[in-house]
Design a protein around this motif. Structure first.
Motif, PDB file in Angstrom:
ATOM      1  N   PHE A  93     -16.792  77.640  58.920  1.00 31.89           N
ATOM      2  CA  PHE A  93     -16.395  76.701  57.867  1.00 31.89           C
ATOM      3  C   PHE A  93     -14.874  76.598  57.727  1.00 31.89           C
ATOM      4  N   ILE A  94     -14.161  77.376  58.510  1.00 30.30           N
ATOM      5  CA  ILE A  94     -12.697  77.369  58.473  1.00 30.30           C
ATOM      6  C   ILE A  94     -12.200  76.547  59.649  1.00 30.30           C
ATOM      7  N   THR A  95     -11.490  75.481  59.360  1.00 34.10           N
ATOM      8  CA  THR A  95     -11.001  74.597  60.415  1.00 34.10           C
ATOM      9  C   THR A  95      -9.814  75.233  61.141  1.00 34.10           C
ATOM     10  N   ASP A  96      -9.474  74.671  62.289  1.00 34.20           N
ATOM     11  CA  ASP A  96      -8.355  75.207  63.064  1.00 34.20           C
ATOM     12  C   ASP A  96      -7.051  75.145  62.269  1.00 34.20           C
ATOM     13  N   GLU A  97      -6.904  74.093  61.461  1.00 40.00           N
ATOM     14  CA  GLU A  97      -5.681  73.935  60.672  1.00 40.00           C
ATOM     15  C   GLU A  97      -5.518  75.071  59.658  1.00 40.00           C
ATOM     16  N   GLU A  98      -6.622  75.687  59.277  1.00 36.99           N
ATOM     17  CA  GLU A  98      -6.583  76.788  58.307  1.00 36.99           C
ATOM     18  C   GLU A  98      -6.373  78.153  58.975  1.00 36.99           C
ATOM     19  N   LYS A  99      -6.184  78.140  60.296  1.00 36.97           N
ATOM     20  CA  LYS A  99      -5.838  79.330  61.075  1.00 36.97           C
ATOM     21  C   LYS A  99      -6.843  80.475  60.891  1.00 36.97           C
ATOM     22  N   PRO A 100      -8.063  80.269  61.339  1.00 35.94           N
ATOM     23  CA  PRO A 100      -9.110  81.268  61.132  1.00 35.94           C
ATOM     24  C   PRO A 100      -8.821  82.624  61.762  1.00 35.94           C
ATOM     25  N   HIS A 101      -8.262  82.622  62.967  1.00 32.59           N
ATOM     26  CA  HIS A 101      -7.987  83.899  63.630  1.00 32.59           C
ATOM     27  C   HIS A 101      -6.926  84.698  62.872  1.00 32.59           C
ATOM     28  N   GLU A 102      -5.965  83.993  62.313  1.00 34.98           N
ATOM     29  CA  GLU A 102      -4.928  84.671  61.528  1.00 34.98           C
ATOM     30  C   GLU A 102      -5.508  85.245  60.238  1.00 34.98           C
ATOM     31  N   LEU A 103      -6.421  84.518  59.607  1.00 33.24           N
ATOM     32  CA  LEU A 103      -7.048  85.015  58.383  1.00 33.24           C
ATOM     33  C   LEU A 103      -7.806  86.322  58.650  1.00 33.24           C
ATOM     34  N   VAL A 104      -8.560  86.358  59.734  1.00 36.64           N
ATOM     35  CA  VAL A 104      -9.307  87.576  60.070  1.00 36.64           C
ATOM     36  C   VAL A 104      -8.345  88.713  60.375  1.00 36.64           C
ATOM     37  N   ARG A 105      -7.268  88.401  61.086  1.00 36.41           N
ATOM     38  CA  ARG A 105      -6.286  89.440  61.420  1.00 36.41           C
ATOM     39  C   ARG A 105      -5.667  90.024  60.151  1.00 36.41           C
ATOM     40  N   GLN A 106      -5.382  89.187  59.166  1.00 40.10           N
ATOM     41  CA  GLN A 106      -4.817  89.675  57.908  1.00 40.10           C
ATOM     42  C   GLN A 106      -5.789  90.616  57.197  1.00 40.10           C
ATOM     43  N   LEU A 107      -7.064  90.290  57.234  1.00 36.51           N
ATOM     44  CA  LEU A 107      -8.058  91.155  56.609  1.00 36.51           C
ATOM     45  C   LEU A 107      -8.149  92.496  57.339  1.00 36.51           C
ATOM     46  N   LEU A 108      -8.078  92.460  58.657  1.00 39.23           N
ATOM     47  CA  LEU A 108      -8.218  93.682  59.444  1.00 39.23           C
ATOM     48  C   LEU A 108      -7.001  94.597  59.320  1.00 39.23           C
ATOM     49  N   GLU A 109      -5.832  94.012  59.119  1.00 42.69           N
ATOM     50  CA  GLU A 109      -4.606  94.806  59.079  1.00 42.69           C
ATOM     51  C   GLU A 109      -4.607  95.846  57.968  1.00 42.69           C
ATOM     52  N   THR A 110      -5.341  95.582  56.905  1.00 45.96           N
ATOM     53  CA  THR A 110      -5.381  96.508  55.771  1.00 45.96           C
ATOM     54  C   THR A 110      -6.372  97.653  55.997  1.00 45.96           C
ATOM     55  N   LEU A 111      -7.287  97.483  56.941  1.00 49.32           N
ATOM     56  CA  LEU A 111      -8.350  98.461  57.134  1.00 49.32           C
ATOM     57  C   LEU A 111      -7.912  99.577  58.081  1.00 49.32           C
ATOM     58  N   PRO A 112      -8.307 100.816  57.813  1.00 45.66           N
ATOM     59  CA  PRO A 112      -7.875 101.949  58.627  1.00 45.66           C
ATOM     60  C   PRO A 112      -8.655 102.054  59.938  1.00 45.66           C
ATOM     61  N   PRO A 113      -8.161 102.850  60.882  1.00 46.00           N
ATOM     62  CA  PRO A 113      -8.921 103.111  62.111  1.00 46.00           C
ATOM     63  C   PRO A 113     -10.308 103.643  61.780  1.00 46.00           C
ATOM     64  N   GLY A 114     -11.267 103.268  62.606  1.00 46.01           N
ATOM     65  CA  GLY A 114     -12.648 103.655  62.342  1.00 46.01           C
ATOM     66  C   GLY A 114     -13.419 102.596  61.578  1.00 46.01           C
ATOM     67  N   SER A 115     -12.710 101.569  61.110  1.00 48.88           N
ATOM     68  CA  SER A 115     -13.363 100.441  60.445  1.00 48.88           C
ATOM     69  C   SER A 115     -14.010  99.532  61.494  1.00 48.88           C
ATOM     70  N   TYR A 116     -14.800  98.586  61.012  1.00 49.49           N
ATOM     71  CA  TYR A 116     -15.511  97.681  61.922  1.00 49.49           C
ATOM     72  C   TYR A 116     -15.382  96.237  61.451  1.00 49.49           C
ATOM     73  N   LEU A 117     -15.441  95.338  62.416  1.00 46.85           N
ATOM     74  CA  LEU A 117     -15.558  93.907  62.149  1.00 46.85           C
ATOM     75  C   LEU A 117     -16.927  93.454  62.629  1.00 46.85           C
ATOM     76  N   VAL A 118     -17.675  92.797  61.735  1.00 45.02           N
ATOM     77  CA  VAL A 118     -19.000  92.271  62.053  1.00 45.02           C
ATOM     78  C   VAL A 118     -18.958  90.763  61.818  1.00 45.02           C
ATOM     79  N   MET A 119     -19.268  89.986  62.850  1.00 46.25           N
ATOM     80  CA  MET A 119     -19.180  88.535  62.716  1.00 46.25           C
ATOM     81  C   MET A 119     -20.347  87.838  63.386  1.00 46.25           C
TER      82      MET A 119
END
Length: 270
Positions: free
Chosen positions: A165-191
């Motif tokens: 639901f996130i268009t390319d103009e809304e930079k979806p990959h960057e949004l996910v990267r911002q969310l991941l940057e706060t999480l410590p090692p050992g965390s997971y991404l499920v998509m």
């Protein structure tokens, strides 16, 4: 016939992804605009309801894996949608009662039903945030999140059927990267993410037109585009696959992948 009554503050004239998904899953918390939007999509993709059900089955398998095998006890479920059978906390706390879950969605009607998502075990905790994936900073700094999750300990970030639901103009990959940057090692991404891998050019054109008519921005992505969300992460076997074939519990006859057209993956932050 479903009632079109809605609590104050809810716009029932504009379709919303959470309510449309509820309709496809057979729920009752949707309105005429949501149903009309859903049927427009179904005209181009008749197996959409099956795809939604397979997405929910994947959620159950992924949460079970993370809780039982990976030892995860914290989950951040963004785009949680309306409560249905097998919510994240029900699955995780059924295995590990001390699991802690934060749900996030931006539909006011989900907030009304959030009490179902807050039915935590005594040993664990749940919270609900009225927020949007497009604003990672608001989510990650929210007091209710910080009082529920310990961001120094591993967290499973759940983004199921959200990023298309996130268009390319809304930079979806960057949004996910911002969310991941706060999480410590050992965390997971499920998509999970809708894909155009199996569509002919004619089907793709028709699907795009149907999505435009549905009134909800929608962006199908290829496996290569989906894979970019996991750059630098360690994919859990079998890696990127259809939601139907990610760690199936028992053998069963599957339809062809194009009947679902939904990619999935679980990956660990090293």
């Amino acid at each position: 016939m479903q009632s079109e009554f809605a609590p104050a503050g809810i716009d029932i004239t504009t379709p919303h992804p959470a309510r449309r998904y509820d309709y496809w899953l057979g729920g009752e918390n949707n309105f005429e605009a949501d149903r009309e939007s859903a049927e427009l999509v179904a005209e181009a993709f008749p197996t959409i309801r099956f795809a939604c059900l397979e997405n929910r089955k994947f959620l159950r398998r992924a949460v079970t894996y993370l809780t039982e095998e990976a030892g995860i006890r914290q989950f951040l479920d963004i785009g949680a949608g309306l409560p249905t059978a097998g919510n994240v906390h029900e699955i995780a706390q059924g295995i590990a009662p001390d699991s802690r879950i934060v749900y996030v969605d931006n539909d006011p009607i989900v907030l009304i039903h959030a009490r179902t998502l807050l039915d935590s075990s005594p040993e664990g905790a749940t919270a609900y945030l009225d927020a949007d994936v497009r604003d990672p900073a608001k989510i990650l700094s929210h007091p209710d999140l910080l009082s529920t999750l310990d961001l120094t300990q591993p967290v499973a970030l759940m983004l199921l059927a959200v990023m298309h639901f996130i268009t390319d103009e809304e930079k979806p990959h960057e949004l996910v990267r911002q969310l991941l940057e706060t999480l410590p090692p050992g965390s997971y991404l499920v998509m999970t993410h809708a894909t155009d891998d199996h569509l002919t050019q004619e089907d793709l054109t028709e699907t795009r037109k149907a999505n435009e008519r549905s009134g909800i921005p929608f962006r199908l992505r290829s496996t290569a585009e989906f894979e970019r969300f996991f750059t630098g992460l360690d994919l859990v076997p079998p890696g990127i696959s259809s939601v139907m074939t990610w760690r199936p519990e028992t053998w069963r006859a599957h339809p062809r992948p194009e009947a679902v057209s939904m990619l999935s993956a679980v990956a660990r932050i090293g």
